[in-house]
Design a protein around this motif. Sequence first.
Motif, PDB file in Angstrom:
ATOM      1  N   ASP A   1       0.852  -1.182   0.000  1.00  0.00           N
ATOM      2  CA  ASP A   1       0.000   0.000   0.000  1.00  0.00           C
ATOM      3  C   ASP A   1       0.891   1.235   0.000  1.00  0.00           C
TER       4      ASP A   1
ATOM      5  N   SER B   1      -3.200   0.533  -3.488  1.00  0.00           N
ATOM      6  CA  SER B   1      -2.818  -0.865  -3.286  1.00  0.00           C
ATOM      7  C   SER B   1      -2.451  -1.500  -4.611  1.00  0.00           C
TER       8      SER B   1
ATOM      9  N   GLY C   1       1.657   5.138   0.210  1.00  0.00           N
ATOM     10  CA  GLY C   1       1.069   6.312   0.835  1.00  0.00           C
ATOM     11  C   GLY C   1       1.311   7.540  -0.033  1.00  0.00           C
TER      12      GLY C   1
ATOM     13  N   SER D   1      -3.947   9.672   0.360  1.00  0.00           N
ATOM     14  CA  SER D   1      -4.468   8.570  -0.442  1.00  0.00           C
ATOM     15  C   SER D   1      -3.604   7.345  -0.206  1.00  0.00           C
ATOM     16  N   THR D   2      -4.216   6.200  -0.365  1.00  0.00           N
ATOM     17  CA  THR D   2      -3.496   4.933  -0.302  1.00  0.00           C
ATOM     18  C   THR D   2      -3.787   4.179  -1.587  1.00  0.00           C
TER      19      THR D   2
ATOM     20  N   TYR E   1      -7.503   2.774  -4.796  1.00  0.00           N
ATOM     21  CA  TYR E   1      -7.047   4.155  -4.610  1.00  0.00           C
ATOM     22  C   TYR E   1      -8.063   4.772  -3.666  1.00  0.00           C
TER      23      TYR E   1
ATOM     24  N   GLU F   1      -8.232   9.587   2.474  1.00  0.00           N
ATOM     25  CA  GLU F   1      -8.543   9.693   3.890  1.00  0.00           C
ATOM     26  C   GLU F   1      -8.206  11.089   4.414  1.00  0.00           C
TER      27      GLU F   1
END
Length: 156
Positions: A78, A143, A80, A140-141, A127, A130
Motif C-alpha cells: 500500500d 494498493s 502512501g 491517499s493509499t 485508490y 482519507e
Amino acid sequence: MPASASLVVTGTGTEYSVSAALPATYDEAGFDALVFTVVAEVISIPSVGPVFEQVDHKALDRRNVVKRKGSVDYGSTDLGLGWSPTDAGQVLLIAGTDGANVDLVYSHKIAYPTGDIKYFTSQIFSYTTEVADTDSIIGSTVSISLDNSIVDKAAP
C-alpha cells in the motif's frame, strides 16, 4: 577498532512512476523503452519482493522435516500519497483502479537516489482517500499486487 562510514542512504529523492503500457520484453531493456509518468506526493513505498511458500516433506523413515520452496508471491503493498487527483501520475492510478484502465496491468518504476531502479508489473487494486483531522494533509493509499518478478537495474 576504527569507525567505518555507513553505506545507507535516506529515501529523499526516490521517485515512483507508472506506465499504462507493458514492456515488449520483461527485462531491463524492455522497461527502459517505456515512457513512465512520475506520481506526485508519494510519502511511503513499503517493502515489495519475493516471498516463497514453504513446502514441508515428512518422510516416515526419519524425524527431520525437509523444507523446500514452493510457489512465489512477489508481494502486495500500500503506497502512501498526499491526495493530488489532478496530478498526471495519480490520474493514471485512479484510471487503473476503477476507471478506463480498470483491467490493465501497469508497469511500475521505483528510482532510488543512488541511481538504482526497480521495475515490475501490477494491476492497481485500490485508490482510497482519507482525511485524518484538521492538522493533517488529505492522503491517499494505493494498493498494488505484483504479478511477476522485480527487474533490478543497477546505478550507472
